[in-house]
Enzyme design. Sequence first.
Site, mmCIF file in Angstrom:
data_model
loop_
_atom_site.group_PDB
_atom_site.id
_atom_site.type_symbol
_atom_site.label_atom_id
_atom_site.label_comp_id
_atom_site.label_asym_id
_atom_site.label_seq_id
_atom_site.Cartn_x
_atom_site.Cartn_y
_atom_site.Cartn_z
ATOM 1 N N GLU A 67 -4.779 3.640 6.115
ATOM 2 C CA GLU A 67 -4.538 3.441 4.678
ATOM 3 C C GLU A 67 -5.106 4.656 3.936
ATOM 4 O O GLU A 67 -4.595 5.094 2.917
ATOM 5 C CB GLU A 67 -5.257 2.153 4.232
ATOM 6 C CG GLU A 67 -5.071 1.835 2.768
ATOM 7 C CD GLU A 67 -5.715 0.507 2.379
ATOM 8 O OE1 GLU A 67 -5.528 -0.495 3.097
ATOM 9 O OE2 GLU A 67 -6.406 0.482 1.344
ATOM 10 N N ARG B 92 0.827 -1.230 0.000
ATOM 11 C CA ARG B 92 0.000 0.000 0.000
ATOM 12 C C ARG B 92 0.854 1.270 0.000
ATOM 13 O O ARG B 92 0.491 2.270 0.631
ATOM 14 C CB ARG B 92 -0.948 0.045 1.204
ATOM 15 C CG ARG B 92 -1.972 -1.047 1.239
ATOM 16 C CD ARG B 92 -2.949 -1.007 0.068
ATOM 17 N NE ARG B 92 -3.755 -2.196 0.130
ATOM 18 C CZ ARG B 92 -3.380 -3.356 -0.422
ATOM 19 N NH1 ARG B 92 -2.269 -3.443 -1.129
ATOM 20 N NH2 ARG B 92 -4.150 -4.413 -0.310
ATOM 21 N N SER C 208 -11.086 -0.076 3.088
ATOM 22 C CA SER C 208 -10.321 -0.360 4.320
ATOM 23 C C SER C 208 -9.741 0.936 4.867
ATOM 24 O O SER C 208 -9.038 1.644 4.146
ATOM 25 C CB SER C 208 -9.169 -1.325 4.029
ATOM 26 O OG SER C 208 -9.677 -2.504 3.483
HETATM 27 C C1 LIG Z 1 -15.665 0.546 -1.336
HETATM 28 C C2 LIG Z 1 -14.174 0.705 -1.476
HETATM 29 C C3 LIG Z 1 -13.371 -0.415 -1.623
HETATM 30 C C4 LIG Z 1 -11.979 -0.283 -1.769
HETATM 31 N N1 LIG Z 1 -11.220 -1.412 -1.911
HETATM 32 C C5 LIG Z 1 -9.879 -1.305 -2.062
HETATM 33 C C6 LIG Z 1 -9.079 -2.483 -2.233
HETATM 34 O O1 LIG Z 1 -9.560 -3.595 -2.279
HETATM 35 N N2 LIG Z 1 -7.742 -2.315 -2.369
HETATM 36 C C7 LIG Z 1 -7.144 -1.082 -2.357
HETATM 37 O O2 LIG Z 1 -5.907 -1.021 -2.487
HETATM 38 N N3 LIG Z 1 -7.888 0.037 -2.201
HETATM 39 C C8 LIG Z 1 -9.226 -0.039 -2.063
HETATM 40 N N4 LIG Z 1 -9.985 1.089 -1.892
HETATM 41 C C9 LIG Z 1 -9.328 2.400 -1.850
HETATM 42 C C10 LIG Z 1 -9.334 3.161 -3.206
HETATM 43 O O3 LIG Z 1 -10.365 2.713 -4.027
HETATM 44 C C11 LIG Z 1 -8.004 3.032 -3.956
HETATM 45 O O4 LIG Z 1 -6.939 3.471 -3.147
HETATM 46 C C12 LIG Z 1 -8.002 3.819 -5.257
HETATM 47 O O5 LIG Z 1 -6.836 3.553 -5.998
HETATM 48 C C13 LIG Z 1 -8.117 5.341 -5.057
HETATM 49 O O6 LIG Z 1 -8.370 5.904 -6.329
HETATM 50 P P1 LIG Z 1 -8.959 7.345 -6.491
HETATM 51 O O7 LIG Z 1 -8.869 7.694 -7.940
HETATM 52 O O8 LIG Z 1 -10.283 7.430 -5.882
HETATM 53 O O9 LIG Z 1 -7.874 8.212 -5.693
HETATM 54 P P2 LIG Z 1 -8.134 9.450 -4.716
HETATM 55 O O10 LIG Z 1 -8.825 8.979 -3.500
HETATM 56 O O11 LIG Z 1 -8.741 10.573 -5.467
HETATM 57 O O12 LIG Z 1 -6.624 9.831 -4.346
HETATM 58 C C14 LIG Z 1 -5.851 8.935 -3.585
HETATM 59 C C15 LIG Z 1 -4.375 9.390 -3.634
HETATM 60 O O13 LIG Z 1 -3.874 9.254 -4.967
HETATM 61 C C16 LIG Z 1 -3.378 10.528 -5.435
HETATM 62 N N5 LIG Z 1 -3.676 10.606 -6.858
HETATM 63 C C17 LIG Z 1 -4.852 10.364 -7.482
HETATM 64 N N6 LIG Z 1 -4.711 10.503 -8.811
HETATM 65 C C18 LIG Z 1 -3.419 10.866 -9.023
HETATM 66 C C19 LIG Z 1 -2.658 11.179 -10.193
HETATM 67 N N7 LIG Z 1 -3.179 11.142 -11.420
HETATM 68 N N8 LIG Z 1 -1.353 11.530 -10.020
HETATM 69 C C20 LIG Z 1 -0.790 11.580 -8.785
HETATM 70 N N9 LIG Z 1 -1.452 11.283 -7.656
HETATM 71 C C21 LIG Z 1 -2.769 10.939 -7.783
HETATM 72 C C22 LIG Z 1 -4.140 11.558 -4.619
HETATM 73 O O14 LIG Z 1 -3.445 12.800 -4.594
HETATM 74 C C23 LIG Z 1 -4.179 10.868 -3.277
HETATM 75 O O15 LIG Z 1 -2.917 11.000 -2.674
HETATM 76 C C24 LIG Z 1 -11.383 1.002 -1.752
HETATM 77 C C25 LIG Z 1 -12.206 2.134 -1.607
HETATM 78 C C26 LIG Z 1 -13.589 1.985 -1.473
HETATM 79 C C27 LIG Z 1 -14.447 3.219 -1.339
#
Ligand SMILES: Cc1cc2nc3c(=O)[nH]c(=O)nc-3n(C[C@H](O)[C@H](O)[C@H](O)COP(=O)(O)OP(=O)(O)OC[C@H]3O[C@@H](n4cnc5c(N)ncnc54)[C@H](O)[C@@H]3O)c2cc1C
Length: 356
Positions: free
Chosen positions: A350, A169, A244
């Site tokens: 996380e 992570r 999580s």
């Molecule tokens: C129901 C649910 C289930 C989930 N299950 C999992 C799972 O099984 N495994 C897991 O690992 N995670 C899980 N997650 C967490 C999440 O979905 C992931 O971490 C996902 O990759 C976040 O993507 P996002 O685009 O929403 O990022 P955001 O929440 O918008 O951003 C997260 C981070 O990434 C950075 N970021 C985003 N885009 C960029 C970019 N283009 N360049 C540089 N930095 C960037 C942001 O600045 C921030 O630091 C879950 C979340 C939910 C709500």
Amino acid sequence: MLIATMTIKEHINLAEYTTFRVGGPARFFVIVATEQELVEALRFADAKSLSVFILGGGSNILVSDNGFDGLVIKNEIRGMSIKEADEGVLCTAAAGEDWDTFVAGSVAQGLSGLELLSGIPGTVGAAPVQNIGAYGSSVSHAITEVRAYDRQTGSFLSLAPAECHFSYRSSVFKKEQGRYGIVAVTFNLSRLQPSLPSYPDLVMLFAQSASPSVAEIRSAVLSTRAKKGMVILPGYESFRSAGSFFKNPIMTALDFTALQERTKAQKTEWRCRTPWYWNMPDGTIKVSAACLIQQAGFSRGFRDGRAGLSDKHALAIVNYGGATGEEIKEFSKKIQHNVKQNFGVILEPEVEFVGL
Ligand SMILES: Cc1cc2nc3c(=O)[nH]c(=O)nc-3n(C[C@H](O)[C@H](O)[C@H](O)COP(=O)(O)OP(=O)(O)OC[C@H]3O[C@@H](n4cnc5c(N)ncnc54)[C@H](O)[C@@H]3O)c2cc1C
């Protein structure tokens, strides 16, 4: 304010851009749809000495109700390409593509490599940031290249997997938050039969099938995730969480023995599902954070005001309606406190805190 082709807005509420549905206003907010627009937006921030936050789908962040006093750049750069190569099939997706739509597309083409990561919300660009993982797989295994804008050098570069410093992570993008704006990610996928899932929940489902297809594995992952509330599908929109909330703690064998001694000495019944820990290849032990949380007195569905635990999974903190970022953070601290008191283990979030 109009800069090139983009409009920079002011005082935009961030709650609607996060899966927690929590967060106050961004001082400035812009949507970028091209690499050039990203560069222009960053120049705008530099000229005004603003902090920058790059936003994807908002599914791994908890934002303060006071908002973010800087520029939020929502990455909506789109596009996908596919190239046959000697070593496999190279699929590139722009950072603003929806992660699960991309995974579904690769599975529909019979490509394996991402099927265990089905159903994770968010964008392609965020996948390398915390090295998303599930069911015994993590995205770093499939990534061959990350293209990003490096704010330190003011230029685009391609990072090979070793340069991304992927770990559980985490990655260089998480450790050096704010330095890189990811614009595209390339994955090496395969047309070969996928390996049989080794994660216990999935092993049971495939007990009768020696060689499931990628589509069958995806479907099993989606239904397993739905049972745990770990998807945002029709019917689950009201599930306001970031998945999580804490990482599973990883400890040395010595510390794990001490933890086991401590659990034996406690009088409360041990109710964790087996397995509640996993032996890692490097000799360390990964412990189920959900198990420790439940044993520390927080059962599924436990509520503390407007925040609480999911009734489907003890690792997900949920906004049960109207909770503030501060309330959710406070609740997470109570969990950390009780787990530390009971087991001497520090749970690390996380989820990323923004302005909190
Ligand atoms: C129901 C649910 C289930 C989930 N299950 C999992 C799972 O099984 N495994 C897991 O690992 N995670 C899980 N997650 C967490 C999440 O979905 C992931 O971490 C996902 O990759 C976040 O993507 P996002 O685009 O929403 O990022 P955001 O929440 O918008 O951003 C997260 C981070 O990434 C950075 N970021 C985003 N885009 C960029 C970019 N283009 N360049 C540089 N930095 C960037 C942001 O600045 C921030 O630091 C879950 C979340 C939910 C709500």
